[in-house]
Write a protein that holds these residues in place. Structure first.
Motif, short mmCIF file in Angstrom:
data_model
loop_
_atom_site.label_atom_id
_atom_site.label_comp_id
_atom_site.label_asym_id
_atom_site.label_seq_id
_atom_site.Cartn_x
_atom_site.Cartn_y
_atom_site.Cartn_z
N LEU A 117 0.83 -1.20 0.00
CA LEU A 117 0.00 0.00 0.00
C LEU A 117 0.88 1.26 0.00
O LEU A 117 0.60 2.23 -0.71
CB LEU A 117 -0.93 -0.01 1.21
CG LEU A 117 -2.00 1.10 1.25
CD1 LEU A 117 -2.90 1.00 0.02
CD2 LEU A 117 -2.82 1.03 2.53
N SER A 157 -4.14 -14.23 -2.64
CA SER A 157 -4.37 -13.14 -1.70
C SER A 157 -3.91 -11.80 -2.28
O SER A 157 -4.58 -10.77 -2.10
CB SER A 157 -3.64 -13.44 -0.39
OG SER A 157 -3.82 -12.39 0.53
N ASP A 192 -6.49 -10.72 -4.80
CA ASP A 192 -7.70 -10.27 -4.13
C ASP A 192 -7.53 -8.85 -3.60
O ASP A 192 -8.42 -8.00 -3.72
CB ASP A 192 -8.03 -11.22 -2.98
CG ASP A 192 -9.43 -11.01 -2.43
OD1 ASP A 192 -10.36 -11.65 -2.97
OD2 ASP A 192 -9.60 -10.20 -1.49
N TRP A 193 -6.36 -8.59 -3.02
CA TRP A 193 -6.07 -7.25 -2.52
C TRP A 193 -6.11 -6.22 -3.66
O TRP A 193 -6.70 -5.14 -3.50
CB TRP A 193 -4.68 -7.25 -1.87
CG TRP A 193 -4.18 -5.91 -1.47
CD1 TRP A 193 -4.49 -5.21 -0.34
CD2 TRP A 193 -3.26 -5.08 -2.20
NE1 TRP A 193 -3.82 -4.02 -0.31
CE2 TRP A 193 -3.06 -3.91 -1.45
CE3 TRP A 193 -2.58 -5.22 -3.41
CZ2 TRP A 193 -2.22 -2.88 -1.87
CZ3 TRP A 193 -1.75 -4.20 -3.83
CH2 TRP A 193 -1.57 -3.05 -3.06
N ARG A 198 -9.83 -5.59 -4.79
CA ARG A 198 -10.61 -4.77 -3.84
C ARG A 198 -10.21 -3.30 -3.93
O ARG A 198 -11.06 -2.41 -3.92
CB ARG A 198 -10.42 -5.29 -2.42
CG ARG A 198 -11.13 -6.61 -2.15
CD ARG A 198 -10.96 -7.03 -0.70
NE ARG A 198 -11.45 -8.38 -0.49
CZ ARG A 198 -12.48 -8.71 0.27
NH1 ARG A 198 -13.17 -7.77 0.89
NH2 ARG A 198 -12.83 -9.96 0.42
N LEU A 199 -8.92 -3.06 -4.01
CA LEU A 199 -8.45 -1.68 -4.11
C LEU A 199 -8.91 -1.05 -5.43
O LEU A 199 -9.24 0.14 -5.47
CB LEU A 199 -6.92 -1.67 -4.02
CG LEU A 199 -6.26 -0.39 -3.52
CD1 LEU A 199 -6.84 0.04 -2.18
CD2 LEU A 199 -4.76 -0.58 -3.41
N ASP A 237 -7.44 -1.75 6.60
CA ASP A 237 -7.99 -2.94 5.95
C ASP A 237 -7.27 -3.26 4.65
O ASP A 237 -7.37 -4.39 4.15
CB ASP A 237 -9.49 -2.75 5.67
CG ASP A 237 -10.31 -2.55 6.95
OD1 ASP A 237 -9.84 -3.00 8.01
OD2 ASP A 237 -11.38 -1.92 6.87
N PHE A 238 -6.56 -2.27 4.08
CA PHE A 238 -5.92 -2.46 2.78
C PHE A 238 -4.40 -2.48 2.88
O PHE A 238 -3.72 -2.48 1.85
CB PHE A 238 -6.37 -1.35 1.81
CG PHE A 238 -7.81 -1.46 1.44
CD1 PHE A 238 -8.21 -2.23 0.37
CD2 PHE A 238 -8.78 -0.81 2.19
CE1 PHE A 238 -9.55 -2.35 0.03
CE2 PHE A 238 -10.13 -0.92 1.87
CZ PHE A 238 -10.51 -1.69 0.79
N ARG A 258 -0.91 -4.11 3.13
CA ARG A 258 -0.49 -5.39 2.58
C ARG A 258 1.02 -5.44 2.50
O ARG A 258 1.66 -4.51 2.00
CB ARG A 258 -1.09 -5.58 1.18
CG ARG A 258 -0.63 -6.81 0.45
CD ARG A 258 -1.40 -8.03 0.84
NE ARG A 258 -0.67 -9.23 0.56
CZ ARG A 258 -1.16 -10.45 0.72
NH1 ARG A 258 -2.38 -10.62 1.17
NH2 ARG A 258 -0.44 -11.51 0.44
#
Length: 516
Positions: free
Chosen positions: A4, A309, A312-313, A316-317, A510-511, A513
């Motif tokens: 991030l 994973s 997926d991250w 979502r972003l 939450d984001f 990583r």
């Protein structure tokens, strides 16, 4: 590596690039508006741009980066440096030959891609001259793409993200200080492309020296072509060329169609492209840049859980940031186009014609960005054939849609076809990942999407109501007030959207990583 934080750094550099890019487009619109000569420049620039994306940033990067990452992780820095030397030699010699062929065949290329320019002999000749002047740009950008792949593999993302700023600066200087003194002012933009390409090469060299990876160009390209690593890159690059060429052929066909519409159509589409590319680069390009090396490492280590994973991250972003950007393009097309371009020779008609394709791009922005996230998931597995098949199918579908939408919507129909084609492309890529069980969505997507939907509805209401408070075309005589009004509207949208998400429990943490 904190993904991030890295994304923020890359997006910051990309923001500088896009802001200077908007400045360049504002000055371009002010100086030239939308005319037959701006169409000639856009057609001429698209030819080396097509080859740049085909042989450099697109197909080459998709094939080269995963293999370079494999060499670095499994064979060490010396083998990686040797691979870079051979690949650079082959790439530079190949693009040099292509450049010479392009300069010789420029009239044929312009006639093929921009047939409508033949209506005016002076415009056609100008397009030929500018094409020849800009063709060496592909040599520069091939080296830039290669060095960017090397730097990204070594997790040095900032220089590659900043590099496009130099082309924008060249455009800005040329439009302000060179164009007024030329008999044909538009030629200043072609000179700027050549100079910008050289500057982008120059800034890469110190960064490559620092990590000990400055490639050495050899005089014997045949020896380099025989290198096993180069042959592996070429083998992977072959299908990638088809994948990238499908999108670029679609773009060229759209340019050909637009050249047959009224004068200014290519330029209107180009101005809308620039605004659409702003969020695409900030999110899609930046995310794709940091995901490809991380996904490649996870794939080589056989860590499928980490691989899924990471993807997926990224998805979502993308949904979190791309959906409000798409909504803003669609609902605020007039305020954006008027504030940024409505100066000098850019007229109210140009605003009306630019906002139409901009709205159409808003329809498919999520698909355009998702492709840049989903396609690297295949490239990291060194699977390029699947995106190729999908891209070719989408090319056919997009051109079929053009037959429906262009007679009905004009230049906006071209943008709508691209948007819907991108959504189809993203959908097929996602289906391919799920069918092969490469990607498994993590828990919580249902509630996440519900929160996004609620926030988007609130944002849409604020965008519509606040934008209606201003007469955007009338405010041409008050540029600072118009900029302030756009800032107010955009700020209200951002505060509403993220405020609603915060109220529903979404947090930055939450984001966060981390990728090894």
């Amino acid at each position: 590596m904190n993904l991030l934080k890295t994304l923020g750094a890359i997006s910051g550099m990309t923001m500088i690039s896009r802001v200077t890019g908007l400045m360049r487009e504002i000055l371009f619109a002010n100086a030239f508006g939308a005319s037959a000569y701006t169409d000639a420049f856009n057609v001429a620039f698209r030819i080396p741009n097509l080859l740049r994306r085909l042989f450099a940033e697109g197909a080459f990067s998709q094939a080269f980066v995963p293999i370079l990452a494999e060499y670095k992780n499994q064979k060490g820095d010396d083998a990686s440096k040797n691979l870079a030397d051979h690949v650079t030699t082959a790439l530079v010699w190949a693009t040099l030959i292509i450049c010479l062929i392009g300069i010789i065949t420029a009239p044929f290329l312009i006639y093929t891609i921009g047939t409508g320019l033949t209506k005016n002999a002076a415009t056609f000749d100008a397009a030929i001259f500018m094409t020849r002047l800009m063709f060496p740009y592909i040599i520069c950008m091939s080296f830039v793409a290669l060095s960017g792949g090397i730097l990204n593999t070594w997790r040095q993302f900032k220089i590659a993200a900043f590099t496009p700023v130099l082309l924008n600066i060249a455009f800005i200087i040329a439009s302000l200080f060179l164009a007024p003194y030329l008999k044909q002012p538009i030629y200043a933009m072609a000179f700027a492309v050549f100079v910008g390409g050289v500057l982008q090469v120059a800034i890469q060299i110190p960064a490559l020296i620092r990590i000990g990876m400055l490639p050495r160009i050899r005089l014997n390209p045949i020896r380099s072509l025989r290198d096993p690593g180069v042959q592996k890159v070429l083998k992977k690059m072959g299908p990638a060329v088809f994948a990238v060429s499908a999108a670029q052929v679609s773009l060229m066909l759209n340019t050909h169609i637009a050249s047959k519409l009224e004068h200014g159509s290519i330029s209107w589409l180009s101005y809308a492209d620039r605004l659409m590319e702003f969020p695409t680069a900030l999110l899609g390009v930046a995310l794709g840049t940091i995901l490809l090396p991380s996904l490649s490492s996870a794939s080589m280590e056989g860590n499928e859980a980490e691989y899924s994973s990471l993807l997926d991250w990224g998805l979502r972003l993308t949904f979190l940031l791309a959906l409000p950007a798409a909504l803003a393009l669609a609902l605020l097309a007039e305020p954006l186009a008027a504030t940024l371009f409505h100066h000098g020779k850019f007229t109210a008609l140009d605003i009306a014609m630019t906002q139409k394709p901009l709205i159409a791009y808003g329809v498919g922005l999520i698909g355009i960005i998702l492709i840049k996230i989903l396609a690297p998931a295949f490239y990291a597995k060194q699977d390029i054939r699947t995106p190729v098949r999908i891209a070719i199918a989408v090319l056919v579908a997009t051109q079929c849609m053009n037959q429906i939408f262009v007679p009905w919507l004009g230049v906006a129909g071209l943008a709508l076809s691209i948007s819907l084609g991108a959504c189809l492309n993203a959908g097929l890529l996602f289906w391919g990942l799920r069918r092969r069980a490469i990607y498994t969505p993590q828990n919580g997507w249902g509630m996440f999407c519900f929160k996004l939907l609620c926030a988007l509805i609130l944002m849409a209401g604020v965008a519509i109501l606040s934008a209606r408070q201003f007469q955007w075309l009338y405010l041409q005589r008050y540029p600072f007030q118009r900029c302030a009004a756009l800032f107010f509207v955009l700020s209200a949208c951002v505060i509403t959207y993220f405020g609603a998400l915060f109220a529903m429990g979404l947090r930055v943490k939450d984001f966060k990583r981390v990728s090894l």
